[in-house]
Each structure stands twice: as structure tokens, then as C-alpha cells.
Design an enzyme around this catalytic site. Structure first.
Site, short mmCIF file in Angstrom:
data_model
loop_
_atom_site.label_atom_id
_atom_site.label_comp_id
_atom_site.label_asym_id
_atom_site.label_seq_id
_atom_site.Cartn_x
_atom_site.Cartn_y
_atom_site.Cartn_z
N GLU A 45 0.83 -1.21 0.00
CA GLU A 45 0.00 0.00 0.00
C GLU A 45 0.87 1.26 0.00
O GLU A 45 1.85 1.36 0.73
CB GLU A 45 -0.89 -0.01 1.25
CG GLU A 45 -1.80 1.19 1.39
CD GLU A 45 -2.67 1.14 2.65
OE1 GLU A 45 -3.65 1.90 2.72
OE2 GLU A 45 -2.35 0.34 3.56
N LYS A 113 -9.46 2.74 -2.39
CA LYS A 113 -9.70 2.10 -1.10
C LYS A 113 -11.10 2.46 -0.61
O LYS A 113 -11.48 3.64 -0.57
CB LYS A 113 -8.63 2.54 -0.10
CG LYS A 113 -8.62 1.79 1.22
CD LYS A 113 -7.41 2.22 2.03
CE LYS A 113 -7.30 1.46 3.34
NZ LYS A 113 -6.08 1.88 4.09
N CYS A 149 -5.63 -2.92 1.80
CA CYS A 149 -5.45 -3.01 3.26
C CYS A 149 -6.75 -3.24 4.01
O CYS A 149 -7.24 -4.36 4.07
CB CYS A 149 -4.72 -1.77 3.77
SG CYS A 149 -3.97 -2.01 5.41
N SER A 175 0.21 -2.11 7.14
CA SER A 175 -0.31 -2.51 8.45
C SER A 175 0.84 -2.56 9.47
O SER A 175 1.70 -3.42 9.38
CB SER A 175 -0.99 -3.88 8.34
OG SER A 175 -1.46 -4.32 9.59
N LYS A 181 -0.62 -8.92 15.86
CA LYS A 181 -1.15 -8.37 14.60
C LYS A 181 -0.93 -9.34 13.43
O LYS A 181 -1.78 -9.46 12.54
CB LYS A 181 -0.47 -7.03 14.29
CG LYS A 181 -1.14 -6.21 13.20
CD LYS A 181 -2.50 -5.69 13.63
CE LYS A 181 -3.04 -4.65 12.67
NZ LYS A 181 -2.30 -3.37 12.75
#
Length: 231
Positions: A45, A113, A149, A175, A181
Site C-alpha cells: 500500500e 480504497k 489493506c 499494516s 497483529k
């Protein structure tokens, strides 16, 4: 897909604001992948401008420079692999977090997005406008479902893409690292595959930007939801 295709995940560390340096970084990985005979190189991204670029993306000159760099990158795809590149897009004074498909020497498709994160370290609703639900993109004999994302973290985008004919889901990410995560990303990816029955490629940034650390851990899931590649 009528034949086997090769995709390359370029898990890279761009620098915020350094468009020219990031372009050269992109090309260095592209040239290596081209030599290896890949069909499509997937970048994270906002790779062209770094992430998060914050208020830089609200400057028209900055977005114009980024788009000019995209056009230069597209020129390299004439006779070579395609690229999926993340960059801002400014239209009529409104800025979108976007993923671009570069192929056959041109910017072949742009997808905006849809879900903008606005919690924790994320501030996207302040600097970006949400795009409409993305549509699939034809590339050679593949139908790509490009989602950026946060779009992977919700059921609606992937389901829409597959309902419209997408054969593979591609999710560039920016991210940041947090405890657990990595497992959270993988869980969401597996949920999207379970719902759609379509393979998924997630490519995340790596490196540091001020207080944020991007931990990569990009992955590929097959149509059965099995982890077949993990960076």
C-alpha cells in the site's frame, strides 16, 4: 485462468515523501522479478510515496509528482510483467488511497480504497475520501480482485469482487506491527478465503516510519484457506 501464472511479492521499505527514491526501489525489484520470468509484481500500500504520508497527500504538487512517476513506471511494463502499485490519486481536489495496475506500457486500471481506518495510529478519513466498491480487473488471462489493506478486513469488498468474477484477491497493506497483529491479519485473510473460495495474496510494508514499525509478514492463501507462502 487458462494457464499457470507467476506472481511476485515485493515486500519493500519505502521512504515517506521520497517519490524518486521509491520509484528506483520499485524498479530494482521489478527488474529482478522480470529476469525471473514473473507475470505480475505486487507492491504494498502507498509504496510510491511511503506510508503514512499524512498531509503530503493533500498537496496537489505532491500528488501530481506521484502520478507522473506512476506513468514513468508504467512505461517499463511495455513487453514485461505488470505491476500493482499503491499511490495517492487526486481528482477535483479530493484525494483517494489507490492501487494501480500498470501493464502493457500504460496505467491500465485504478482501484480506490473503500474502507478507511480511523482508529489507533490511523488517520485516513482526515486526508482521504473513501472510494466506491472496487470492481475486478482483467490482466492477461486473470481476473484480479484488487482491494487495499482495510478492505481485506471486511467481508463486503472481497465478496463483491468475487461475485463480479474475480479469480484471485490481491491485498496490498500498510499494516503496522502490534502484538498479535500477524495472527490477526492471517485470521482475516482466512475468513475472506473461507467466504469466497478464492486464493488471496497479502503484501505488507516492512521497515520503520517515525514511531511505526511495519513488520511485513506477507502471505499467500490458496482457495482452501491453506497458508502456502509466508514472508
Amino acid at each position: 485462468m487458462s494457464q499457470q501464472r507467476t506472481l511476485t511479492i515485493a515486500q519493500v521499505n519505502p521512504t515517506v515523501g521520497a517519490i524518486e527514491a521509491n520509484k528506483q526501489l520499485i524498479l530494482s525489484y521489478y527488474d529482478e522479478a522480470k529476469q525471473a520470468g514473473t507475470d505480475l509484481v505486487i507492491y504494498p500500500e502507498m509504496v510510491l510515496v511511503g506510508y503514512p504520508a499524512e498531509d503530503l497527500v493533500r498537496k496537489p504538487a505532491f500528488c501530481q509528482k506521484a502520478y507522473a512517476a506512476l506513468e514513468e513506471l508504467a512505461n517499463h511494463t511495455d513487453g514485461g510483467p505488470g505491476m500493482i502499485i499503491g499511490a495517492p490519486l487526486m481528482k477535483n481536489g479530493v484525494v483517494y488511497n489507490s492501487s494501480f495496475l500498470l501493464a502493457d506500457g500504460v496505467i491500465k486500471a485504478t482501484r480506490l480504497k473503500h474502507h478507511l481506518p480511523n482508529y489507533g495510529v490511523f488517520d485516513e478519513k482526515r486526508v482521504f475520501e473513501a472510494g466506491p466498491m472496487p470492481e475486478p480487473v482483467a490482466f492477461r488471462d486473470m481476473i484480479l480482485g484488487m482491494m487495499t489493506c482495510e478492505d481485506m478486513w471486511f467481508e463486503d469488498v472481497s465478496q463483491h469482487l468475487v461475485d463480479q468474477g474475480a479469480e484471485i484477491l490481491i491485498a496490498p497493506h500498510g499494516s503496522p506491527f502490534a502484538i498479535n497483529k500477524k495472527d490477526e491479519r492471517l485470521t482475516h485473510g482466512k475468513q475472506r478465503v473461507s467466504e469466497t473460495g478464492v486464493a488471496l495474496v497479502m503484501n505488507n510494508l516492512v521497515g520503520g516510519q517515525d514511531e511505526l514499525v511495519f513488520d511485513g509478514t506477507s502471505f499467500v492463501l490458496n482457495g482452501a484457506g491453506e497458508l502456502v507462502a509466508q514472508l
